[in-house]
Structures are given as structure tokens and as C-alpha cells.
Design a protein around this motif. Structure first.
Motif, short mmCIF file in Angstrom:
data_model
loop_
_atom_site.label_atom_id
_atom_site.label_comp_id
_atom_site.label_asym_id
_atom_site.label_seq_id
_atom_site.Cartn_x
_atom_site.Cartn_y
_atom_site.Cartn_z
N ASP A 62 0.83 -1.20 0.00
CA ASP A 62 0.00 0.00 0.00
C ASP A 62 0.87 1.26 0.00
N ARG A 122 2.53 1.89 -3.41
CA ARG A 122 1.65 2.49 -4.43
C ARG A 122 1.40 3.95 -4.15
N ARG A 177 -3.51 7.04 -4.54
CA ARG A 177 -4.16 6.49 -5.74
C ARG A 177 -4.64 7.56 -6.69
N ALA A 211 0.58 5.79 -11.24
CA ALA A 211 1.63 4.91 -10.74
C ALA A 211 2.91 5.10 -11.56
#
Length: 368
Positions: free
Chosen positions: A21, A24, A27, A31
Motif C-alpha cells: 500500500d 503504491r 491512488r 503509478a
């Protein structure tokens, strides 16, 4: 043995999920792709390839992404993958004299055959943060890459014409090529093995050692004879075909450091060399490697070994960042049993110490 910790597997699985998590990140942001890392973090990719001893840009970029930018962790990942690959043989020595040069500088001659090629470098930039990089930039086109069409003379060849520098070294007849990735090191080590170890050694550690040689911890008065960055061809000797087959071209950085040498009973006063060769564009590493290489040749030139950078066992045994990481970071793993034993020992020693103090006090009172 270690005491089992209840719930350990569940905790570890949760830690892995949390790591994924955090890797990454937000969000709402795109990416980071492996292709972006290869193109935009090229120097980081080069370092990982060099210290992992595996020339593969996509895999090095993947390791950087997986490690969240932790360079030593990325090197560790790529080395671990390297151990799974079959070994088909050894390539022929690369001919860096035939390098397609992208950058070439010398601190010893201003005007030299082939000229100075500045290439891509931070050397002439101001060390100021560039706020424009905070915004996405769209650049039409790029700078066309160019290289020297013909091989250019080395600085060492200029000095060799007057006999002022030691000749190119040759390994003894019958010398068997060593491979640190296959056989454990044994001291003293031949220069080819030392150069292998330095090429995959930690850049920061070698940089510190190189710096120490310039501050008086070892005999060193170096000049950068030449630094070259460019592409060289890698060939593999296919015995069954009776010829060498080209495997492709790779970018490397080569550094030849020129050092003073006052001479000895066996050799006249001349310049000696330190050598560095690493994957990709890694000038700092190649320079540090060449300075440490020269320092490690102290015994060869009859010089006193008085500094850490001249002690090959000290340098080689501590230059590998993966091995160093293993020794240091294992301390955060459970050592419950060991610590309990130490705790009991210290408590017993404290009791004995207090008993001796008490006994000495009683004897003193009795004497009075």
C-alpha cells in the motif's frame, strides 16, 4: 534457538500488505512505471545494475520500484534474482579503446587527441533546486546523441610514448580467471578479483575510502588521466563455432587515475595507474574505484601499508553493501534467547560485584 512468536505469520502478512500500500502511494496520482524509471532515473538504474553485477535495465528498474527507492534493497533483489540464472560462460574482455564515446574528459591535458567531450554531466550545473521541475514538462524532441566515429587515443598512451607511465599489466601465464560470484574470496587476492569486488562494492563506502587517500591516509597524489562514458561491444567466444559472437552493446564508465611514484630498486620514477570500470554512467563510482585500486597496489610497489584503503582484507571484506546490510539488519530480528542469557550473566556479575564490595567493606571495618 529462537522462541516462536504467536501470531507471527499473520503479522508478517499484514506488514507485506501495508508495504504494498505504501509503495503504491496516493491512488489519485498515476503509478510510476518501469519504463519511466529507466528513462528518468537512469543513474539510479545504473548503480543498481553495477552493484548487483547484472546488466538488465528493466529488472533493475523493477527492483527500484519494488524497493520503494531503497537502493541497497534494490541491489539485494537483483542479486538474488541473478543467482537463479544459468551460467553459459564468460565474455571476452571488452575493448574500451573502441568505445563509442559519449563523454570523455581529462584533467591532465587540456588539448588532447580527440578533444574533450563534456556529454551529460552535473559538473557545470549550479547546485540549486529547479522549481520548474515541480511541474509536468512536455519537451518536443530531444538532444540527438552522438559519439566519436573513430577510437580516440588514451591519455595513458600519450605518457607511454615517453615511457613515463607503467605499462599495461598482464596476468601471469596460466592464471585462472577468478569469479567472486562463484567462489568465496581468499586473501591475498589477485588484482582481477579485487577489481571485481570493487566494481560491485558500495559506492558510498568506496567514496569514503577514496577520500581518505586524498587526506593523507595512504600515499596518493592522483590526477584524472581520463574518464570515458560510452558504449562498448560485448562478445562471447563460442567454442563450438570457432568464433566470437557479438551479444550487443552496453554503456560503461571507465576511469584511469594517474598517480605519482618515486620509483624503487626495481622500477624507475614514473606514473602508476588506478583503474575503474562500471556499468552505465557512474563517474563517482569509477573514480572512487580507481583511487582505491591504486591504494590496494601498495605492496606491489613496495609501499608501506599504513592506511585502511591499502589493506585489501579490510577493504574487500567491508565493501559489499548486501553483505553489510545482512550483518547490520539481522540485529533487528528476534534475539530473545541470546539477550536472556546476557541478562542473566550481567545480573550474576552484578551480584558478585556487590558481594565483593560488601566483603571489602567488612574487612575495612574490622581493620579499623
Amino acid at each position: 534457538m529462537y522462541v516462536a512468536v504467536k501470531g507471527g505469520e499473520t503479522a508478517i502478512a499484514n506488514a507485506h500488505r501495508l508495504l504494498a500500500d505504501r509503495r503504491r502511494g496516493d491512488r489519485d496520482l498515476p503509478a510510476m512505471t518501469v519504463a519511466q524509471i529507466i528513462q528518468q532515473l537512469a543513474l539510479a538504474v545504473d548503480r543498481v545494475m553495477a552493484e548487483a553485477s547484472l546488466h538488465d535495465r528493466p529488472l533493475a528498474a523493477l527492483a527500484i520500484k519494488q524497493s520503494r527507492g531503497d537502493m541497497i534493497e534494490a541491489i539485494f533483489l537483483l542479486r538474488a534474482y541473478r543467482t537463479t540464472l544459468p551460467r553459459f560462460g564468460y565474455s571476452n574482455p571488452v575493448e574500451t579503446a573502441d568505445m563509442l564515446v559519449e563523454r570523455r574528459v581529462s584533467a591532465t591535458y587540456k588539448d588532447l587527441p580527440g578533444g574533450q567531450l563534456l556529454g551529460p554531466t552535473f559538473d557545470y550545473t549550479h547546485r540549486l533546486l529547479d522549481p520548474s521541475l515541480l511541474e509536468d514538462e512536455t519537451v518536443d524532441g530531444g538532444v540527438e546523441r552522438s559519439g566519436a566515429a573513430e577510437p580516440v587515443m588514451r591519455v595513458s598512451e600519450i605518457l607511454a610514448q615517453e615511457g613515463l607511465i607503467e605499462p599495461d599489466g598482464d596476468m601471469p601465464e596460466g592464471h585462472v580467471r577468478g569469479d567472486l560470484t562463484r567462489d568465496p574470496p581468499e586473501f591475498p587476492m589477485s588484482r582481477d578479483l579485487r577489481l571485481q569486488a570493487l566494481a560491485r562494492g558500495d559506492e558510498g563506502f568506496l567514496l569514503s575510502l577514496a577520500y581518505s587517500t586524498q587526506r593523507g591516509y595512504g600515499r596518493s597524489h592522483p590526477f584524472v588521466g581520463e574518464i570515458r562514458i560510452g558504449e562498448v561491444e560485448v562478445e562471447f567466444d563460442a567454442a563450438e563455432l570457432g568464433l566470437s559472437v557479438s551479444l550487443g552493446r552496453i554503456r560503461v564508465t571507465e576511469c584511469q587515475m594517474v598517480n605519482q611514484f618515486k620509483g624503487s630498486s626495481k622500477a624507475p620514477p614514473q606514473f602508476t595507474r588506478g583503474y575503474g570500470l562500471v556499468f552505465g554512467q557512474s563517474e563517482r563510482k569509477a573514480m572512487a574505484m580507481s583511487l582505491v585500486d591504486r591504494a590496494l597496489r601498495a605492496e606491489e610497489f613496495g609501499e608501506d601499508i599504513v592506511a585502511p584503503a591499502q589493506d585489501q582484507e579490510f577493504v574487500i571484506s567491508h565493501s559489499d553493501n548486501v553483505q553489510a546490510t545482512g550483518f547490520v539488519e539481522h540485529l533487528k530480528l528476534p534475539h530473545y534467547v541470546d539477550f536472556q542469557a546476557e541478562l542473566d550473566l550481567v545480573r550474576r556479575m552484578r551480584r558478585e560485584h556487590e558481594a565483593r564490595r560488601s566483603s571489602n567493606g567488612e574487612h575495612k571495618e574490622a581493620a579499623e
